[in-house]
Design a protein around this motif. Structure first.
Motif, PDB file in Angstrom:
ATOM      1  N   THR A 251      53.463  74.595  25.244  1.00 30.77           N
ATOM      2  CA  THR A 251      54.238  73.454  24.782  1.00 30.77           C
ATOM      3  C   THR A 251      53.382  72.184  24.867  1.00 30.77           C
ATOM      4  OG1 THR A 251      55.099  72.987  26.997  1.00 30.77           O
ATOM      5  CG2 THR A 251      56.339  74.560  25.643  1.00 30.77           C
ATOM      6  N   TRP A 252      53.924  71.091  24.349  1.00 28.41           N
ATOM      7  CA  TRP A 252      53.216  69.816  24.432  1.00 28.41           C
ATOM      8  C   TRP A 252      52.918  69.441  25.874  1.00 28.41           C
ATOM      9  CZ3 TRP A 252      50.468  66.189  22.069  1.00 28.41           C
ATOM     10  CH2 TRP A 252      50.364  64.924  22.670  1.00 28.41           C
ATOM     11  N   HIS A 253      53.925  69.537  26.744  1.00 28.10           N
ATOM     12  CA  HIS A 253      53.734  69.157  28.139  1.00 28.10           C
ATOM     13  C   HIS A 253      52.741  70.085  28.847  1.00 28.10           C
ATOM     14  CE1 HIS A 253      57.752  66.790  28.172  1.00 28.10           C
ATOM     15  NE2 HIS A 253      56.721  65.968  28.039  1.00 28.10           N
ATOM     16  N   LEU A 254      52.764  71.367  28.520  1.00 26.42           N
ATOM     17  CA  LEU A 254      51.794  72.284  29.129  1.00 26.42           C
ATOM     18  C   LEU A 254      50.376  71.943  28.683  1.00 26.42           C
ATOM     19  CD1 LEU A 254      53.395  75.870  29.183  1.00 26.42           C
ATOM     20  CD2 LEU A 254      52.755  74.428  31.124  1.00 26.42           C
ATOM     21  N   ARG A 255      50.218  71.558  27.432  1.00 25.08           N
ATOM     22  CA  ARG A 255      48.884  71.200  26.941  1.00 25.08           C
ATOM     23  C   ARG A 255      48.371  69.942  27.638  1.00 25.08           C
ATOM     24  NH1 ARG A 255      48.362  73.241  20.706  1.00 25.08           N
ATOM     25  NH2 ARG A 255      49.936  74.884  20.841  1.00 25.08           N
ATOM     26  N   MET A 256      49.261  69.002  27.858  1.00 21.16           N
ATOM     27  CA  MET A 256      48.852  67.788  28.569  1.00 21.16           C
ATOM     28  C   MET A 256      48.527  68.098  30.039  1.00 21.16           C
ATOM     29  SD  MET A 256      48.633  65.458  26.351  1.00 21.16           S
ATOM     30  CE  MET A 256      48.024  66.818  25.316  1.00 21.16           C
ATOM     31  N   LYS A 257      49.283  69.015  30.609  1.00 30.31           N
ATOM     32  CA  LYS A 257      49.011  69.423  31.990  1.00 30.31           C
ATOM     33  C   LYS A 257      47.632  70.080  32.086  1.00 30.31           C
ATOM     34  CE  LYS A 257      50.208  73.108  35.219  1.00 30.31           C
ATOM     35  NZ  LYS A 257      49.736  72.371  36.391  1.00 30.31           N
ATOM     36  N   ILE A 258      47.296  70.939  31.118  1.00 33.72           N
ATOM     37  CA  ILE A 258      45.991  71.603  31.114  1.00 33.72           C
ATOM     38  C   ILE A 258      44.873  70.571  30.978  1.00 33.72           C
ATOM     39  CG2 ILE A 258      44.504  73.149  29.771  1.00 33.72           C
ATOM     40  CD1 ILE A 258      47.092  74.770  29.139  1.00 33.72           C
ATOM     41  N   ALA A 259      45.061  69.613  30.074  1.00 32.09           N
ATOM     42  CA  ALA A 259      44.050  68.561  29.908  1.00 32.09           C
ATOM     43  C   ALA A 259      43.865  67.777  31.207  1.00 32.09           C
ATOM     44  CB  ALA A 259      44.464  67.633  28.772  1.00 32.09           C
ATOM     45  N   LEU A 260      44.976  67.475  31.888  1.00 37.08           N
ATOM     46  CA  LEU A 260      44.896  66.740  33.152  1.00 37.08           C
ATOM     47  C   LEU A 260      44.185  67.555  34.222  1.00 37.08           C
ATOM     48  CD1 LEU A 260      45.685  64.237  34.773  1.00 37.08           C
ATOM     49  CD2 LEU A 260      47.885  65.336  35.263  1.00 37.08           C
ATOM     50  N   ASP A 261      44.464  68.854  34.302  1.00 39.90           N
ATOM     51  CA  ASP A 261      43.807  69.720  35.284  1.00 39.90           C
ATOM     52  C   ASP A 261      42.299  69.787  35.050  1.00 39.90           C
ATOM     53  OD1 ASP A 261      46.172  70.267  36.559  1.00 39.90           O
ATOM     54  OD2 ASP A 261      46.495  72.208  35.588  1.00 39.90           O
ATOM     55  N   VAL A 262      41.899  69.905  33.778  1.00 39.25           N
ATOM     56  CA  VAL A 262      40.472  69.950  33.456  1.00 39.25           C
ATOM     57  C   VAL A 262      39.807  68.635  33.835  1.00 39.25           C
ATOM     58  CG1 VAL A 262      38.781  70.180  31.595  1.00 39.25           C
ATOM     59  CG2 VAL A 262      40.812  71.640  31.619  1.00 39.25           C
ATOM     60  N   ALA A 263      40.487  67.517  33.557  1.00 39.32           N
ATOM     61  CA  ALA A 263      39.938  66.203  33.925  1.00 39.32           C
ATOM     62  C   ALA A 263      39.789  66.085  35.439  1.00 39.32           C
ATOM     63  CB  ALA A 263      40.835  65.093  33.380  1.00 39.32           C
ATOM     64  N   ARG A 264      40.746  66.613  36.182  1.00 37.43           N
ATOM     65  CA  ARG A 264      40.651  66.585  37.647  1.00 37.43           C
ATOM     66  C   ARG A 264      39.457  67.395  38.134  1.00 37.43           C
ATOM     67  NH1 ARG A 264      46.704  66.628  38.242  1.00 37.43           N
ATOM     68  NH2 ARG A 264      47.222  64.589  39.106  1.00 37.43           N
ATOM     69  N   GLY A 265      39.265  68.567  37.546  1.00 29.48           N
ATOM     70  CA  GLY A 265      38.123  69.386  37.939  1.00 29.48           C
ATOM     71  C   GLY A 265      36.797  68.703  37.657  1.00 29.48           C
ATOM     72  N   LEU A 266      36.686  68.092  36.467  1.00 30.27           N
ATOM     73  CA  LEU A 266      35.452  67.376  36.124  1.00 30.27           C
ATOM     74  C   LEU A 266      35.251  66.158  37.013  1.00 30.27           C
ATOM     75  CD1 LEU A 266      35.148  67.357  32.220  1.00 30.27           C
ATOM     76  CD2 LEU A 266      33.727  68.576  33.879  1.00 30.27           C
ATOM     77  N   GLU A 267      36.338  65.440  37.298  1.00 34.63           N
ATOM     78  CA  GLU A 267      36.222  64.265  38.161  1.00 34.63           C
ATOM     79  C   GLU A 267      35.713  64.649  39.541  1.00 34.63           C
ATOM     80  OE1 GLU A 267      37.663  60.925  40.791  1.00 34.63           O
ATOM     81  OE2 GLU A 267      38.313  63.023  40.808  1.00 34.63           O
ATOM     82  N   PHE A 268      36.133  65.804  40.026  1.00 33.20           N
ATOM     83  CA  PHE A 268      35.636  66.289  41.317  1.00 33.20           C
ATOM     84  C   PHE A 268      34.131  66.556  41.240  1.00 33.20           C
ATOM     85  CE2 PHE A 268      34.570  69.828  44.166  1.00 33.20           C
ATOM     86  CZ  PHE A 268      34.944  69.290  45.385  1.00 33.20           C
ATOM     87  N   LEU A 269      33.670  67.185  40.168  1.00 33.54           N
ATOM     88  CA  LEU A 269      32.245  67.498  40.021  1.00 33.54           C
ATOM     89  C   LEU A 269      31.403  66.234  39.892  1.00 33.54           C
ATOM     90  CD1 LEU A 269      32.342  70.506  37.507  1.00 33.54           C
ATOM     91  CD2 LEU A 269      32.244  70.603  39.998  1.00 33.54           C
ATOM     92  N   HIS A 270      31.889  65.293  39.096  1.00 32.28           N
ATOM     93  CA  HIS A 270      31.096  64.095  38.799  1.00 32.28           C
ATOM     94  C   HIS A 270      31.142  63.046  39.911  1.00 32.28           C
ATOM     95  CE1 HIS A 270      31.403  64.850  34.155  1.00 32.28           C
ATOM     96  NE2 HIS A 270      30.767  65.814  34.804  1.00 32.28           N
TER      97      HIS A 270
END
Length: 440
Positions: A251-270
């Motif tokens: 769904t739209w909200h699930l897609r936004m949740k996935i994008a947010l999770d990926v951003a969190r993972g990258l933010e941790f790495l960077h």
């Protein structure tokens, strides 16, 4: 031995009672004291009539002596028999103990064979995952024996295949009834494959975050290498968007949740790792989804430490469609290269299209090149959105996400935002119950 100690007193006690009972019978009278058996010297011995000889005291005395000898022999025989019986019982007892020990050993070996055939109890294996500490740069990741993987994947049967790529196959591994894992089987013994394998184990033994996949263990068997990950029940983002379901579960909200999770993972790495880590191969197939559609970054075989990299000290690697222009053309690699790849993933989530697709005339086109002119046109943007979410999204949120994607895929790295800025721009678009908060 305890049985022998009990048997002998019983026999002795019963034998002594039998003797005393027999001796007290009335038909065996003892000679009277008032009637002496021996005659006096002056008187010649009287003649005993033959009919009284049987009842005379002298004859009775001979019979008693005979019975006492017989009783002694019987008692000795009983003692000997009891000793023999005790020895036999003791031997049987020892034999039973020996037999029982051998049976236990045999059952244990049989159980081990059955475990290898059916699967493995995960309790001891998880204990090794949680407590095993290896020396050197492998950190806390456990080395797993090849035989355990064979048993857990049922000898790598076809019906246990979860996915397949250029690296090899991923298999479902059942270590117990309740716990599953994913085993990535990597073929090829060339130098690059070996280096990426070592790199993956090295990074994932040190990086621990809720949006980075957990590596449970690894194995090397000949030229074949294995990586054992936590099970991600919904597969990869690529399979969800471009597989048979064509994104229908997202769904739209699930897609936004996935994008947010990926951003969190990258933010941790960077931002949180020291030194910073550049993933270098961020793409939808390397974003895995668990049973609740929590997204986690995977495949760190190409990851490197941050800082300005150049062609002289790093080999050009990545996947067409996700590689940033400055890295592709000049070999310059920074954390902004990961931000570019993240922008491509945002476009995939919005459009439901692959980053590179072939047209009817067999020409390839880039999703970024095709979408950019329409992303900034508010009248055209809703028409190019994935039909699965077209009627359920908030237009205001759509325009915000499109604006973030446009910034992330800018040709000039300096125009791209930091992943921290991207993270904070996405948080308000995700419901609180799906993770739309400032948590780390």
């Amino acid at each position: 031995m305890n049985l022998l100690v009990l048997v002998i007193p019983i026999w002795v006690f019963s034998s002594s009672n039998w003797v005393s009972t027999y001796a007290s019978r009335p038909d065996s009278p003892l000679p009277s004291v008032s009637e002496p058996l021996l005659p006096t010297e002056k008187q010649p011995p009287p003649r005993i009539p033959s009919e009284m000889a049987a009842n005379s005291p002298g004859v009775a005395e001979v019979k008693i002596v005979h019975h006492q000898d017989l009783n002694k022999r019987i008692l000795i025989a009983l003692i000997v028999a009891s000793s023999l019986l005790g020895g036999i019982l003791l031997s049987l007892f020892c034999f039973c103990i020996y037999r029982k020990k051998n049976l236990k050993k045999s059952n244990a070996k049989s159980q081990n064979r059955n475990d290898a055939a059916k699967g493995l109890p995960l309790g001891p294996l998880l204990g090794r995952f949680n407590s095993f500490r290896m020396a050197g740069k492998k950190g806390s990741v456990a080395f797993i024996e090849y035989e355990l993987l064979v048993a857990a994947t049922n000898n790598f049967q076809e019906n246990n295949v979860l996915g397949e790529g250029g690296f090899g196959r991923v298999y479902k591994a059942r270590f117990s009834d309740n716990v599953l894992a994913a085993v990535k089987r990597l073929h090829g013994g060339n130098q690059d494959a070996g280096r990426e394998f070592e790199n993956e184990v090295d990074w994932l033994s040190k990086i621990h975050h809720q949006n980075v996949v957990s590596l449970l263990g690894y194995c090397v068997h000949g030229d074949t290498r294995f990586l054992v990950y936590e099970m991600m029940h919904n597969g990869s983002l690529e399979s969800q968007l471009h597989g048979t379901s064509h994104g229908s579960a997202l769904t739209w909200h699930l897609r936004m949740k996935i994008a947010l999770d990926v951003a969190r993972g990258l933010e941790f790495l960077h931002e949180r790792c020291n030194p910073p880590v550049i993933h270098r191969d961020l793409k939808s197939s390397n974003i895995l989804l668990d049973s609740n559609f929590n997204a986690k970054l995977s495949d760190f075989g190409l990851a490197v430490t941050g800082g300005n990299q150049s062609k002289d000290n790093i080999k050009l690697s990545g996947t067409l469609g996700y590689v940033a222009p400055e890295y592709l053309l000049d070999g310059k690699l920074t954390d902004k290269s990961d931000v570019y790849a993240f922008g491509v993933i945002l476009l995939e989530l919005l459009m439901g299209r692959k980053p590179v697709e072939k047209t009817a005339s067999s020409h390839c086109y880039s999703l970024v090149t095709w979408a950019m002119p329409q992303l900034t046109d508010r009248s055209k943007l809703p028409t190019i959105v994935d039909p699965v979410i077209r009627n359920s999204m908030d237009l205001k949120h759509l325009f915000q996400v499109a604006a973030v994607a446009v910034l992330c895929v800018q040709q000039e790295p300096s125009y791209r935002p930091l992943i921290t800025d991207v993270l904070h721009s996405l948080i308000p678009l995700v419901p609180i119950d799906l993770g739309g908060s400032l948590r780390g």
